[in-house]
Write an enzyme that holds these catalytic residues in place. Sequence first.
Site, mmCIF file in Angstrom:
data_model
loop_
_atom_site.group_PDB
_atom_site.id
_atom_site.type_symbol
_atom_site.label_atom_id
_atom_site.label_comp_id
_atom_site.label_asym_id
_atom_site.label_seq_id
_atom_site.Cartn_x
_atom_site.Cartn_y
_atom_site.Cartn_z
ATOM 1 C CE1 TYR A 185 7.310 3.010 -1.207
ATOM 2 C CE2 TYR A 185 8.277 1.089 -0.153
ATOM 3 C CZ TYR A 185 7.169 1.779 -0.585
ATOM 4 O OH TYR A 185 5.910 1.251 -0.405
ATOM 5 C CG ASP B 239 1.308 6.161 3.223
ATOM 6 O OD1 ASP B 239 0.636 5.116 3.365
ATOM 7 O OD2 ASP B 239 2.266 6.468 3.960
ATOM 8 N NE ARG C 261 -3.223 -2.431 2.982
ATOM 9 C CZ ARG C 261 -3.863 -2.699 4.106
ATOM 10 N NH1 ARG C 261 -3.832 -1.820 5.107
ATOM 11 N NH2 ARG C 261 -4.524 -3.819 4.244
ATOM 12 N NE ARG D 116 5.331 11.045 3.676
ATOM 13 C CZ ARG D 116 4.106 11.368 4.068
ATOM 14 N NH1 ARG D 116 3.136 10.451 4.040
ATOM 15 N NH2 ARG D 116 3.827 12.576 4.490
#
Length: 264
Positions: free
Chosen positions: A111, A53, A51, A196
């Site tokens: 990422y 964001d 998932r 993040r």
Amino acid sequence: MPRFKLLIEYAGTRYSGWQIQKNARTVQGELDRAVREVGRRKDFELYGAGRTDAGVHALAQVAHLELYTTLAPEILRRRINDELPADIHVRAVDKVPHRFHARHDAVARTYLYQISRRRTAFGKPFVWWIREPLDLDAMREAASAFVGLKDFAAFTDDDPSEKSTRVLVEHLELVECGALVLVRVQGSHFLWKMVRRLVGVLAAVGRGELESVGAARLLKDDPGRAPGITPAALTAPAAGLFLERVSYAGDAGPGPIRPVLWID
């Protein structure tokens, strides 16, 4: 019923993340609608590898689709794309064994985060612009403390009583590319907001707001954790974050780091 592996890219700016939600526009929701239009069926399974964001992008999200259809994979890909908005694109569709599961079979996720060291007229939806000079050596020193199997409870809003907050971070590297600083992190999986917050902590170190040794103390299992400083307060914006790759057994490594867009 045939099962397909979908490779998907999307700009997440207009979406409330990957997963279908009530009263919110999501990437999975748009794909679900497109598959219904193409397949003319409601009985299918669409499941993503992870998932993302709200506002987060993907270069290579993976999903599996179980759908009764006689369409060849390439024809299915083209017809789904015809029904999708321009900021979501299915790059590939391949037929896979029925036992393949996009999420459970994944062995690693990668990422990419893009920090811009100058204001940009074109790249704003895809970078975090930081005005202050950044000390990359200090950021790299801080990053090394997060590699390995660590408890990232302080870096997520996930409930540690419901799921483990220990994550194996295999690689965390920073490179300069023109006006960009690229941060790549690869791990077994990631917690909600973890990447993040990692980037936000590294940026604080780069700006001189936090010592590199202090970054490591933000981990839950470090007894010298600095009081009054939390990763949550340092969370980087979603705009600069991309799901770069989902890896499966036998896949090659992600290769050299490349920017999504070049900024001089």
